[in-house]
Structures are given as C-alpha cells and as structure tokens.
Design an enzyme around this catalytic site. Structure first.
Site, PDB file in Angstrom:
ATOM      1  N   LYS A 180      84.241  -1.713  13.041  1.00 42.46           N
ATOM      2  CA  LYS A 180      82.702  -2.482  13.399  1.00 42.46           C
ATOM      3  C   LYS A 180      83.093  -3.164  14.462  1.00 42.46           C
ATOM      4  CE  LYS A 180      80.896   0.032  10.344  1.00 42.46           C
ATOM      5  NZ  LYS A 180      79.822   1.173  10.442  1.00 42.46           N
ATOM      6  N   HIS A 298      82.754  13.955   9.581  1.00 39.81           N
ATOM      7  CA  HIS A 298      81.725  12.908   9.333  1.00 39.81           C
ATOM      8  C   HIS A 298      80.243  13.852   9.543  1.00 39.81           C
ATOM      9  CE1 HIS A 298      78.738   9.657  10.161  1.00 39.81           C
ATOM     10  NE2 HIS A 298      79.704   8.804  10.015  1.00 39.81           N
TER      11      HIS A 298
END
EC number: 4.1.1.39
Length: 488
Positions: A180, A298
C-alpha cells in the site's frame, strides 16, 4: 414440482418437429422423471420467471438455451442424437423465503463439452440464458462436475502440499500483505515496503490487482526491486520468502514475457487477475506447471457478477472453475473483513478449494457432492480489511491451510511496516500455540492476544489501533437455509 400436462414433452415425432413455435418443455427440455447419470454435468440455477411464466417452462427454457434449443423448431435436430444432447431440467423447487424465485436443476450430457476447456464450459452454461426475456433474473448457484470431466483438467500447478514443502512451512497459516498504496510508489520505495514486511515475519508480500506497468513504475523496475527485497529478507531471516509479481498485461505474449523475467529473477510465485479470462488463466497455469512457479489468483472483478443473490454466478462456482483451470492461491473472502462474505457461505468456498471430496452442505450453499478426482488443492487467501485483533476468528473459521493477508493491517501500523509484520506474526504464532495446547481460541482469543501483547510492543500497538474495528454489515449473498451469521 411436476410439469403441467399441457406443457409436457410431445412424443409424437410429426407434431414435435412440425414447423412452428413450441414451449421448451414440449420440446423435451423438461423431464421430471429423469435420473442424472454419473457422467452428467449438473447445474443448479436460481431463476425468477417473468409474471405469468410457469416455473417449469422457465426451467426448461434455461436447459434449452444452454444446450441445443432455439426459439423455434428446427428440422436439423433430427440429424443429431437430439434426445441425448438436449439438456434436461429435472427438478424445480421454490427458494425458501424468496417469493417468485425457484431453484432448478439441469443435467447436461458430457458430450456437450470440450475436454479441459473452461471457456467452452462457460460458453454453454452461462453464454446465453442470463439475457433471456422470460426470466427477470437468473443465477448459477452450483455445479456438479463428473469425475470423467474433472480428469480432463490439470488443476493447480503446485497445490497446497507441494507449496508447503517448497517453502518449508508447516502447521500454521501463511502470512502475507498487499503493498500500500497500491498505486503511485516508485520502484525503489515499493521494494522497501516489500523488504520491511518480509523482514518483519511475513511469508509473502503482494502486488495489488491494478499495479501493472504505469508511468510512475515500469513493471521491470518493480520486479527488480521486489526481488532484491525478497533476496535480502531471505538472507537475513533464513526463511523462504516470496512476492506475488503481477504479470497481468494486455496480451498473452506480454504476460509470458513478464513471467519469464520473474522466473529469471528467481521468483517462486507470479500473480494474475481474474479479469484476464479463462483461456489466459489456463495458459499461464500450464506455464507455471512447466516452470515450477506458484500461481496466485486475484479475483479482481468478481463482485460484478457474484455478489447479488438474484442474478449472476455464485463465487463457489467460480472457485470450482478456477480449481479446474489450475491456480495455487485464490482470494476467497475473510467473513470478518471489509469485503462481502457471510461466514458460512465463505467457508463453503474454502471447502471447494481444499477438500478431496466436497460434500453437499445446504447451510454453506453447496448443493452437490463434488469428487475432485485427485486434483491438487487450492490454497485459499483471506484478504481485505483484516488485522491482528481478528487472528483468533480467522483461524477458527478457516484453519491453517490459508494465506492471511494483512495489507493495511501491516503497512498502516503506527510504528512502521516491519512492526506491523511483527505484530501479525506474533499474533499468529501465539494463537497457533494456544490452539495446539487445547485452548478455546474462538472464545479466549481476545484474552490470549492481550496477554501476548504484554511482551510484544508491536502487537500491543496494533490492538490499541484496530482492536475495536469491525465490519459487521449484513451480507447480500447468504445461504437460503440459515439466517445470516455473525462472527462479531
């Protein structure tokens, strides 16, 4: 529910094949007496017929439009083994507590499908019926894939057992984190995030779904800096580490190019997004098998068609298709995090990934027994809004064959990324030890964590920061046979 006599199958061949329009049930796509064969592909649909449309006729239409039918009688049916190739809706039942909705069971002969091709399977099962006007809505809830069909797929290239052997990590969940912010970092700063997380005790760090090759960071720079971080962390910790290098790209040629570079750098794992499509997934799975590389999936984009209960595709079906297609890791939900997921329904997804034979369990949304014919198992991934204070819930819900990914719950730690990783590793090791000692971690979990935090400052800071954070919203996709569960 039986078919009305007026819409039963027409047996007289002259009437059945006379030019004109017949009801789907009259054409033979409904057979309430049909007994499915062991080799049939079975599908369970949730259908919402338009007002005035009979539920049996709607079910027959689903069977017809997903196999051999069109809107009118065609004489060329008689050139085929029509009775065999015609899909058959064989049972219709009202959905409990959902007026106007029905479950319909449809059987397909195995010869309708190309071996080893998810693209072909989906073209039939979901290719046409979801736009059919007589239905207000349609959802594919579950499938039974016969052993004869399952054996035509290669499945996961590595599987849970071999992955653990390669990593030399046993008896606990694996730990991960998503870098992040997901977008905007330079390659060098991105690599520093990866290093700090791995040095602090994570097994994996991960690219997010939309980090590919953008102006702020070319994919090659990302790969180089990430693998530098992996190698440095491995040397300093003595543990095998990995970073999910996202090779998703605009063409298969480019995906292969990125995969080859990842292999050259020594990466143990690559990643693709669900949105690349079934043919691309199966193709890169074959590459991973041939090159001894783990494949992380994902599930980017799945919520556009899996979340709503009335229309779309259940994620349990997507998980089944992905196990056939061949992925090693699959994001399957957390139940306690920020993303959609009823606990029992999510457990059903995990069962699909990890069991040798998945048994019927209506409370978890599983309508068929599924024999996986020896296909390797998929490692589920719990990711999205989880933190160290939920460790007892996660282990209680999902056991140890799971990757627990704490993105914000690692990188957002007030004492830094490495401290966040330490907090999660200590929480995990503490909870596994307590479980192995026979303690009731589901109920004693908070107390166990508080006790561990007395000697681990990073864990104490994590609990102080996020200990009260929960995401207790009602799930939209739940079993129709139990009320929405709560894990709070």
């Amino acid at each position: 529910m039986g078919a009305d006599a007026a819409i039963g199958q027409i047996k007289d061949a002259k009437k059945r094949y006379a030019a004109g329009v017949l009801k789907y049930a009259q054409m033979g796509y409904w057979d309430g007496d049909y007994q499915p064969k062991d080799t049939d592909v079975l599908a369970l649909f949730r259908i919402t017929p338009q007002d005035g449309v009979d539920a049996v006729e709607a079910a027959a239409a689903v069977a017809g439009e997903s196999s051999t039918a069109t809107w009118t009688v065609v004489w060329t049916d008689r050139l085929t083994a029509a009775d065999m190739y015609r899909a058959k809706a064989y049972k219709v039942e009202p959905v409990p507590g959902q007026p106007g909705q029905y479950f319909c069971w449809v059987a397909y002969d195995l010869d309708l499908f190309e071996e080893g091709s998810i693209a072909n399977l989906t073209a039939s099962i979901i290719g046409n019926v979801f736009s059919f006007k007589p239905l207000k809505a349609c959802r594919l809830e579950d499938m039974r894939l016969p052993v004869a069909y399952v054996k035509t797929f290669r499945g996961p290239p590595t599987g849970i057992v071999v992955e653990r052997e390669r990593l030399d990590k046993f008896g606990r969940p694996l730990l991960g984190a998503t870098t992040k912010p997901k977008l905007g970092l330079s390659g060098k700063n991105y690599g520093r995030v990866v290093y700090e997380g791995l040095k602090g005790g994570l097994d994996f760090v991960k690219d997010d779904e939309n980090i590919n090759s953008q102006p702020f960071m070319h994919w090659r720079d990302r790969f180089l800096y990430c693998m530098e971080a992996v190698n440095k962390a491995q040397a300093e910790t003595g543990e095998v580490k990995g970073h999910y290098l996202n090779i998703t790209a605009g063409t298969m040629e480019e995906m292969y190019r990125r995969a080859e570079f990842a292999k050259e750098l020594g990466s143990v794992v690559v990643m693709v997004d669900l949105i690349v499509g079934w043919t691309a997934i199966q193709s890169i799975s074959n590459w991973c098998r041939e090159n001894d590389v783990l494949l992380h999936m994902h599930r980017a984009g799945h919520g556009t068609y899996t979340r709503q209960k009335g229309h779309g595709i259940s994620f349990r079906v997507i998980a089944k298709w992905l196990r056939l297609a061949g992925v090693d890791h699959l994001h399957t939900g957390t139940a306690v995090g920020k993303l959609e997921g009823d606990p029992m329904t999510v457990q059903g997804y995990y069962n699909v990934c990890r069991e040798t034979v998945t048994k019927t369990d209506y409370t978890r949304g599983i309508f068929f027994d599924q024999d996986w014919a020896g296909l390797r198992k998929v490692m589920p991934v719990a990711s999205g809004g989880i933190h160290a204070g939920q460790m007892h819930q996660l282990i209680d819900l999902f056991g140890e064959d799971v990757v627990l990914q704490f993105g914000g719950g690692t990188i957002g730690h007030p004492d830094g990324i490495q401290a966040g990783a330490i907090a999660n590793r200590v929480a995990l090791e503490t909870m596994i030890l307590a479980r192995n000692e026979g303690r009731d971690i589901k109920n004693e979990g908070p107390e166990i964590l508080i006790e561990a935090a007395k000697w681990c400052r990073p864990l104490r800071a994590a609990l102080d920061t996020w200990g009260e954070v929960t995401f207790n919203y009602a799930s939209t996709d739940t079993s129709d046979f139990v009320p929405t569960a709560s894990v709070a």
